[in-house]
Design an enzyme around this catalytic site. Structure first.
Site, PDB file in Angstrom:
ATOM      1  N   ASP A 124       0.854  -1.186   0.000  1.00 40.51           N
ATOM      2  CA  ASP A 124       0.000   0.000   0.000  1.00 40.51           C
ATOM      3  C   ASP A 124       0.894   1.241   0.000  1.00 40.51           C
ATOM      4  O   ASP A 124       2.085   1.171   0.333  1.00 40.51           O
ATOM      5  CB  ASP A 124      -0.900  -0.042   1.239  1.00 40.51           C
ATOM      6  CG  ASP A 124      -1.952   1.056   1.239  1.00 40.51           C
ATOM      7  OD1 ASP A 124      -2.275   1.582   0.150  1.00 40.51           O
ATOM      8  OD2 ASP A 124      -2.454   1.389   2.326  1.00 40.51           O
ATOM      9  N   PHE A 125       0.306   2.390  -0.371  1.00 39.60           N
ATOM     10  CA  PHE A 125       1.099   3.620  -0.428  1.00 39.60           C
ATOM     11  C   PHE A 125       0.941   4.433   0.853  1.00 39.60           C
ATOM     12  O   PHE A 125       1.831   4.464   1.699  1.00 39.60           O
ATOM     13  CB  PHE A 125       0.713   4.445  -1.657  1.00 39.60           C
ATOM     14  CG  PHE A 125       1.590   5.650  -1.875  1.00 39.60           C
ATOM     15  CD1 PHE A 125       2.828   5.513  -2.482  1.00 39.60           C
ATOM     16  CD2 PHE A 125       1.187   6.918  -1.471  1.00 39.60           C
ATOM     17  CE1 PHE A 125       3.661   6.615  -2.670  1.00 39.60           C
ATOM     18  CE2 PHE A 125       2.001   8.028  -1.658  1.00 39.60           C
ATOM     19  CZ  PHE A 125       3.240   7.876  -2.259  1.00 39.60           C
ATOM     20  N   ASP A 126      -0.220   5.072   1.031  1.00 37.42           N
ATOM     21  CA  ASP A 126      -0.428   5.944   2.190  1.00 37.42           C
ATOM     22  C   ASP A 126      -0.473   5.145   3.488  1.00 37.42           C
ATOM     23  O   ASP A 126      -1.202   4.167   3.609  1.00 37.42           O
ATOM     24  CB  ASP A 126      -1.737   6.718   2.033  1.00 37.42           C
ATOM     25  CG  ASP A 126      -1.719   7.650   0.838  1.00 37.42           C
ATOM     26  OD1 ASP A 126      -1.217   8.778   0.978  1.00 37.42           O
ATOM     27  OD2 ASP A 126      -2.192   7.239  -0.235  1.00 37.42           O
ATOM     28  N   ASP A 181      -2.255  -0.665   5.731  1.00 36.52           N
ATOM     29  CA  ASP A 181      -2.591  -0.056   7.020  1.00 36.52           C
ATOM     30  C   ASP A 181      -4.080   0.183   7.236  1.00 36.52           C
ATOM     31  O   ASP A 181      -4.473   0.705   8.284  1.00 36.52           O
ATOM     32  CB  ASP A 181      -1.876   1.292   7.149  1.00 36.52           C
ATOM     33  CG  ASP A 181      -2.517   2.374   6.279  1.00 36.52           C
ATOM     34  OD1 ASP A 181      -2.731   2.112   5.074  1.00 36.52           O
ATOM     35  OD2 ASP A 181      -2.830   3.451   6.804  1.00 36.52           O
TER      36      ASP A 181
END
Length: 297
Positions: A38-40, A240
């Site tokens: 995932d990024f954020d 997250d």
């Protein structure tokens, strides 16, 4: 799924740092490794304004080491659109956006562009993003829903509506608690009225997201990526938020799921604290893979 692992039950994940050596050994045990990240909140720290999110240089360097390893595939699997991701990630890795509804496989010669909102044909040096056909059909309704929310939520302070063509997100991270509560209620009302049964809602970390009511998510995207790798590929998923749980549930016994953030119930086996500890783990993983490559060579 034959040979799969039942991830329907959730619990409190074990600390990743405690079992780091065992986890790395598991990920190295197959002929190939697929890293779905995932990024954020996983690679990039969460910030109040999503437009200000950036990939830390140290994390980008670690991802580059993994990408350059001959038996590793790296994919960024995010709720952001692929064009948005492309503007933030220079590496020619696979980008999966809008929670799996679109994908962009970039050639090595691709470079970062500045346009995050233009048509897909404007992505110079890259193939056209592939979009789930049912999601593409829902674009007019999603855009109508986002436009209505812009009007309805305009009086609320610190609330922002983000339209990503295939999905939309209402951000209220910095809004006061009473405003956040009203924001959630109004968003649900609008999506149910404008989107009717063709759009679905999900609640995440200080956000409400809406998108096509279809059976496709991050877990499906991970499984599709897996199907393109050699037999016996190990899969690492780091995320997250609630949408990452779908990806964790898709994993098998030989795979590893890592939930990032505060201690919470999850389908992932392991937990780590923050993007900085994710970077530290990926750095150890990359170092171990490099050592294995040198030894086998």
């Amino acid at each position: 799924m034959t040979g799969g692992r039942d991830r329907t039950a959730v619990g409190y994940p074990d600390p990743l740092d405690r079992d780091r050596a065992e986890v790395i050994s598991t990920l190295r045990s197959g002929p190939h490794l697929l890293c779905c990240l995932d990024f954020d909140g996983t690679l990039a720290p969460i910030v109040d304004d999503p437009d200000e999110a950036t990939l830390p240089p140290g994390t980008e360097q670690v991802l580059a080491r993994l990408h350059e390893a001959p038996d590793v595939t790296v994919a960024i699997v995010s709720g952001r659109s692929v064009l948005d991701l492309r503007s933030r990630v220079e590496l020619p890795v696979t980008l999966v956006g809008n929670h799996g509804l679109e994908r962009l496989d970039r050639p090595s010669a691709d470079t970062r562009g500045s346009d995050r909102s233009g048509p897909t044909d404007s992505v110079a040096g890259a193939s056209r993003p592939v979009v789930h056909p049912l999601a593409a059909a829902a674009i007019p309704r999603i855009e109508a829903c986002a436009a209505t929310l812009e009007t309805v939520l305009a009086p609320l302070p610190n609330v922002r509506v983000e339209s990503k063509r295939l999905t939309g997100t209402v951000h209220y991270r910095t809004a006061p608690a009473p405003v956040a509560q009203l924001c959630r209620r109004l968003t649900v009302d609008v999506v149910e009225r404008v989107g009717d049964e063709r759009l679905s809602l999900s609640h995440g970390d200080e956000i409400v997201e809406f998108g096509p009511a279809i059976e496709w998510g991050k877990g499906d995207a991970v499984e599709l990526l897996r199907s393109e790798q050699p037999s016996g590929t190990r899969v690492l998923v780091c995320g997250d938020d609630t949408t990452d749980e779908d990806a964790f549930r898709s994993l098998r016994r030989s795979d590893v799921g890592v939930r990032v953030g505060e201690r919470t119930r999850s389908a992932a086996q392991y937990r780590t604290e923050s993007p900085s500890t994710v970077r530290a783990f990926l750095d150890r993983l990359a170092g171990s893979i490099s050592s294995k490559t040198v030894a086998s060579g």
